[in-house]
Design a protein around this motif. Structure first.
Motif, PDB file in Angstrom:
ATOM      1  N   GLN A   1      -4.131   1.717  -2.479  1.00  0.00           N
ATOM      2  CA  GLN A   1      -4.007   2.931  -1.675  1.00  0.00           C
ATOM      3  C   GLN A   1      -5.061   2.934  -0.590  1.00  0.00           C
ATOM      4  O   GLN A   1      -6.189   2.476  -0.805  1.00  0.00           O
ATOM      5  CB  GLN A   1      -4.210   4.170  -2.550  1.00  0.00           C
ATOM      6  CG  GLN A   1      -3.039   4.461  -3.453  1.00  0.00           C
ATOM      7  CD  GLN A   1      -3.278   5.720  -4.245  1.00  0.00           C
ATOM      8  OE1 GLN A   1      -3.906   5.688  -5.284  1.00  0.00           O
ATOM      9  NE2 GLN A   1      -2.771   6.842  -3.747  1.00  0.00           N
ATOM     10  N   ALA A   2      -4.707   3.445   0.564  1.00  0.00           N
ATOM     11  CA  ALA A   2      -5.662   3.556   1.670  1.00  0.00           C
ATOM     12  C   ALA A   2      -5.121   4.548   2.693  1.00  0.00           C
ATOM     13  O   ALA A   2      -3.920   4.818   2.737  1.00  0.00           O
ATOM     14  CB  ALA A   2      -5.900   2.184   2.299  1.00  0.00           C
ATOM     15  N   PRO A   3      -6.028   5.086   3.521  1.00  0.00           N
ATOM     16  CA  PRO A   3      -5.593   6.101   4.496  1.00  0.00           C
ATOM     17  C   PRO A   3      -4.970   5.501   5.753  1.00  0.00           C
ATOM     18  O   PRO A   3      -5.545   5.537   6.835  1.00  0.00           O
ATOM     19  CB  PRO A   3      -6.898   6.850   4.823  1.00  0.00           C
ATOM     20  CG  PRO A   3      -7.979   5.864   4.591  1.00  0.00           C
ATOM     21  CD  PRO A   3      -7.490   4.936   3.512  1.00  0.00           C
TER      22      PRO A   3
ATOM     23  N   TYR B   1       0.831  -1.208   0.000  1.00  0.00           N
ATOM     24  CA  TYR B   1       0.000   0.000   0.000  1.00  0.00           C
ATOM     25  C   TYR B   1       0.859   1.249   0.000  1.00  0.00           C
ATOM     26  O   TYR B   1       1.945   1.272   0.568  1.00  0.00           O
ATOM     27  CB  TYR B   1      -0.844   0.057   1.270  1.00  0.00           C
ATOM     28  CG  TYR B   1      -1.984  -0.928   1.316  1.00  0.00           C
ATOM     29  CD1 TYR B   1      -3.239  -0.580   0.819  1.00  0.00           C
ATOM     30  CD2 TYR B   1      -1.808  -2.190   1.875  1.00  0.00           C
ATOM     31  CE1 TYR B   1      -4.303  -1.466   0.886  1.00  0.00           C
ATOM     32  CE2 TYR B   1      -2.857  -3.085   1.943  1.00  0.00           C
ATOM     33  CZ  TYR B   1      -4.104  -2.721   1.448  1.00  0.00           C
ATOM     34  OH  TYR B   1      -5.154  -3.602   1.509  1.00  0.00           O
ATOM     35  N   PHE B   2       0.321   2.295  -0.620  1.00  0.00           N
ATOM     36  CA  PHE B   2       0.825   3.639  -0.343  1.00  0.00           C
ATOM     37  C   PHE B   2      -0.370   4.508   0.000  1.00  0.00           C
ATOM     38  O   PHE B   2      -1.512   4.079  -0.112  1.00  0.00           O
ATOM     39  CB  PHE B   2       1.710   4.173  -1.470  1.00  0.00           C
ATOM     40  CG  PHE B   2       1.033   4.374  -2.796  1.00  0.00           C
ATOM     41  CD1 PHE B   2       0.719   3.291  -3.608  1.00  0.00           C
ATOM     42  CD2 PHE B   2       0.716   5.643  -3.243  1.00  0.00           C
ATOM     43  CE1 PHE B   2       0.093   3.468  -4.839  1.00  0.00           C
ATOM     44  CE2 PHE B   2       0.094   5.842  -4.470  1.00  0.00           C
ATOM     45  CZ  PHE B   2      -0.216   4.745  -5.271  1.00  0.00           C
ATOM     46  N   LEU B   3      -0.079   5.734   0.440  1.00  0.00           N
ATOM     47  CA  LEU B   3      -1.108   6.533   1.102  1.00  0.00           C
ATOM     48  C   LEU B   3      -2.101   7.186   0.148  1.00  0.00           C
ATOM     49  O   LEU B   3      -1.753   7.642  -0.923  1.00  0.00           O
ATOM     50  CB  LEU B   3      -0.441   7.627   1.930  1.00  0.00           C
ATOM     51  CG  LEU B   3      -1.380   8.487   2.772  1.00  0.00           C
ATOM     52  CD1 LEU B   3      -1.998   7.681   3.891  1.00  0.00           C
ATOM     53  CD2 LEU B   3      -0.647   9.699   3.326  1.00  0.00           C
ATOM     54  N   SER B   4      -3.330   7.224   0.587  1.00  0.00           N
ATOM     55  CA  SER B   4      -4.341   8.052  -0.040  1.00  0.00           C
ATOM     56  C   SER B   4      -5.407   8.320   1.003  1.00  0.00           C
ATOM     57  O   SER B   4      -5.608   7.516   1.907  1.00  0.00           O
ATOM     58  CB  SER B   4      -4.959   7.309  -1.231  1.00  0.00           C
ATOM     59  OG  SER B   4      -6.130   7.974  -1.649  1.00  0.00           O
ATOM     60  N   THR B   5      -6.104   9.467   0.895  1.00  0.00           N
ATOM     61  CA  THR B   5      -7.212   9.695   1.817  1.00  0.00           C
ATOM     62  C   THR B   5      -8.394   8.812   1.430  1.00  0.00           C
ATOM     63  O   THR B   5      -9.255   8.534   2.243  1.00  0.00           O
ATOM     64  CB  THR B   5      -7.652  11.178   1.821  1.00  0.00           C
ATOM     65  OG1 THR B   5      -7.753  11.609   0.469  1.00  0.00           O
ATOM     66  CG2 THR B   5      -6.648  12.047   2.566  1.00  0.00           C
TER      67      THR B   5
ATOM     68  N   ASP C   1     -10.330   0.347  -2.684  1.00  0.00           N
ATOM     69  CA  ASP C   1     -11.524  -0.506  -2.712  1.00  0.00           C
ATOM     70  C   ASP C   1     -11.948  -0.840  -1.272  1.00  0.00           C
ATOM     71  O   ASP C   1     -11.287  -0.413  -0.321  1.00  0.00           O
ATOM     72  CB  ASP C   1     -11.293  -1.778  -3.540  1.00  0.00           C
ATOM     73  CG  ASP C   1     -10.115  -2.596  -3.035  1.00  0.00           C
ATOM     74  OD1 ASP C   1      -9.894  -2.642  -1.808  1.00  0.00           O
ATOM     75  OD2 ASP C   1      -9.400  -3.200  -3.863  1.00  0.00           O
ATOM     76  N   ALA C   2     -13.013  -1.590  -1.145  1.00  0.00           N
ATOM     77  CA  ALA C   2     -13.565  -1.871   0.185  1.00  0.00           C
ATOM     78  C   ALA C   2     -12.574  -2.656   1.043  1.00  0.00           C
ATOM     79  O   ALA C   2     -12.424  -2.420   2.240  1.00  0.00           O
ATOM     80  CB  ALA C   2     -14.872  -2.647   0.050  1.00  0.00           C
ATOM     81  N   ARG C   3     -11.853  -3.563   0.398  1.00  0.00           N
ATOM     82  CA  ARG C   3     -10.882  -4.395   1.104  1.00  0.00           C
ATOM     83  C   ARG C   3      -9.733  -3.516   1.652  1.00  0.00           C
ATOM     84  O   ARG C   3      -9.281  -3.701   2.781  1.00  0.00           O
ATOM     85  CB  ARG C   3     -10.401  -5.472   0.116  1.00  0.00           C
ATOM     86  CG  ARG C   3      -9.195  -6.253   0.475  1.00  0.00           C
ATOM     87  CD  ARG C   3      -9.370  -7.205   1.629  1.00  0.00           C
ATOM     88  NE  ARG C   3      -8.130  -7.193   2.382  1.00  0.00           N
ATOM     89  CZ  ARG C   3      -8.023  -7.322   3.700  1.00  0.00           C
ATOM     90  NH1 ARG C   3      -9.094  -7.483   4.441  1.00  0.00           N
ATOM     91  NH2 ARG C   3      -6.855  -7.287   4.280  1.00  0.00           N
ATOM     92  N   ALA C   4      -9.298  -2.559   0.838  1.00  0.00           N
ATOM     93  CA  ALA C   4      -8.238  -1.651   1.266  1.00  0.00           C
ATOM     94  C   ALA C   4      -8.714  -0.775   2.423  1.00  0.00           C
ATOM     95  O   ALA C   4      -7.965  -0.525   3.380  1.00  0.00           O
ATOM     96  CB  ALA C   4      -7.772  -0.780   0.096  1.00  0.00           C
ATOM     97  N   ALA C   5      -9.956  -0.332   2.343  1.00  0.00           N
ATOM     98  CA  ALA C   5     -10.528   0.490   3.414  1.00  0.00           C
ATOM     99  C   ALA C   5     -10.556  -0.295   4.718  1.00  0.00           C
ATOM    100  O   ALA C   5     -10.228   0.219   5.790  1.00  0.00           O
ATOM    101  CB  ALA C   5     -11.931   0.939   3.033  1.00  0.00           C
ATOM    102  N   GLN C   6     -10.922  -1.570   4.593  1.00  0.00           N
ATOM    103  CA  GLN C   6     -10.985  -2.440   5.768  1.00  0.00           C
ATOM    104  C   GLN C   6      -9.579  -2.627   6.372  1.00  0.00           C
ATOM    105  O   GLN C   6      -9.403  -2.569   7.587  1.00  0.00           O
ATOM    106  CB  GLN C   6     -11.587  -3.801   5.370  1.00  0.00           C
ATOM    107  CG  GLN C   6     -11.678  -4.816   6.491  1.00  0.00           C
ATOM    108  CD  GLN C   6     -12.509  -4.288   7.657  1.00  0.00           C
ATOM    109  OE1 GLN C   6     -13.596  -3.762   7.467  1.00  0.00           O
ATOM    110  NE2 GLN C   6     -11.981  -4.407   8.880  1.00  0.00           N
ATOM    111  N   ALA C   7      -8.601  -2.833   5.502  1.00  0.00           N
ATOM    112  CA  ALA C   7      -7.220  -3.029   5.978  1.00  0.00           C
ATOM    113  C   ALA C   7      -6.741  -1.796   6.742  1.00  0.00           C
ATOM    114  O   ALA C   7      -6.161  -1.911   7.820  1.00  0.00           O
ATOM    115  CB  ALA C   7      -6.289  -3.322   4.805  1.00  0.00           C
ATOM    116  N   ALA C   8      -7.020  -0.615   6.190  1.00  0.00           N
ATOM    117  CA  ALA C   8      -6.582   0.617   6.856  1.00  0.00           C
ATOM    118  C   ALA C   8      -7.302   0.792   8.181  1.00  0.00           C
ATOM    119  O   ALA C   8      -6.691   1.166   9.185  1.00  0.00           O
ATOM    120  CB  ALA C   8      -6.814   1.820   5.945  1.00  0.00           C
TER     121      ALA C   8
END
Ligand SMILES: [Zn+2]
Length: 292
Positions: free
Chosen positions: A208-210, A133-137, A141-148
């Motif tokens: 990408q995820a926050p 991952y690298f950063l984004s606000t 996707d939903a999986r990335a949001a969950q991971a963050a």
């Protein structure tokens, strides 16, 4: 107040001395870079979680915080053995460290790269593979949001209570990383590629995820989920030192490749602008050279 000038890159430094009796750690003097050297020399490796924050826990009780520490120590040793770099760990024992402190350690050490190491978890036992991952606000996707969301859990004292203040803090911290997103993505791609190839992992892709731990890093920064500790098979493999070594080798190769490309492209700041030549080296690799 003392002030002095450092070069490469040019900067004006003010030392502000406290006059109160409150004693804090003295600021580290900024070491000027050696003459003619603009490359990757300091890497901060961040073993996720620690102390009360166990991170994910596998079906047989393996804790993410223990494996990330093992991996980080091995990565430090491998990187320093292979490359002319200094590696700083954000923790080298089982202690709790705030997300903001982790990036502060990288910033204070003037790190050229920040690599946060984690292990994934998923409700489904079948999930496996590595994700970088690298950063984004915005999560990709939903999986990335969950991971963050999972990785951001913690006991950060610096996180304000109310949501508006949290949003503002997120935006401010995000600005620090904004300048480095293209390079963060490049590093993430190299890491993901090496992990896929070496371990014949299913490609879960660069996302990408926050992630809080990447915000505020003033250098290229990535977070690697090297495997799913929730998957019984991967949990078992991750306890095997030769499996971990293969992961660490892949990360080391990726950093080595990143370093070679970055140093080949980098020029002394004075030689950068204006770039009028149609055959400007490095053009198209990472977009326009960032301003000094
Ligand atoms: Zn984690």
């Amino acid at each position: 107040v003392d002030s002095y000038v450092l070069e490469n890159p040019f900067r004006l430094v003010f030392d502000v001395h406290r006059t109160s009796s409150v004693v804090t750690a003295p600021p580290r003097p900024l070491a000027p870079r050696p003459e003619g050297w603009f490359g990757i020399r300091t890497i901060v490796v961040d073993p996720g979680h620690g102390g009360k924050a166990t991170g994910a826990i596998g079906p047989s009780g393996v804790q993410e915080k223990d494996l990330t520490l093992e991996l980080a120590r091995e990565l430090k040793s491998r990187l320093e053995h292979r490359l002319p770099v200094r590696v700083v760990l954000t923790r080298d024992n089982d202690i709790e460290v705030d997300h903001d402190v982790r990036t502060a350690i990288a910033n204070q050490n003037q790190a050229d790269l920040f690599i946060s190491i984690h292990l994934n978890s998923s409700l489904g036992e079948g999930a496996h593979g590595a994700e970088t991952y690298f950063l984004s606000t915005e999560a990709s996707d939903a999986r990335a949001a969950q991971a963050a969301a999972t990785e951001n859990l913690g006991t950060d004292s610096a996180v304000p209570e109310d949501t508006a203040a949290q949003d503002l803090q997120l935006i401010l911290w995000d600005l620090a990383q904004t300048h480095h997103l293209a390079e963060s993505q490049r590093l993430a791609n190299l890491i993901q590629g090496e992990l896929n190839e070496t371990l014949q992992l299913k490609d879960r892709g660069v996302k990408q995820a926050p992630f809080r731990v990447l915000m505020g890093a003033t250098m290229p920064a990535v977070l690697v989920e090297v495997g799913f500790v929730s998957n019984p098979e991967e949990e078992k493999k991750l306890q095997d030192s030769s499996y971990r070594l293969a992961l660490v080798e892949a990360l080391t190769r990726a950093v080595g490749r990143y370093k070679a490309v970055a140093e080949n492209r980098e020029q002394p700041p004075g030689d950068r602008a204006p770039v009028a030549s149609p055959a400007a080296p490095g053009a198209g690799v990472g977009g326009p050279a960032s301003p000094p």
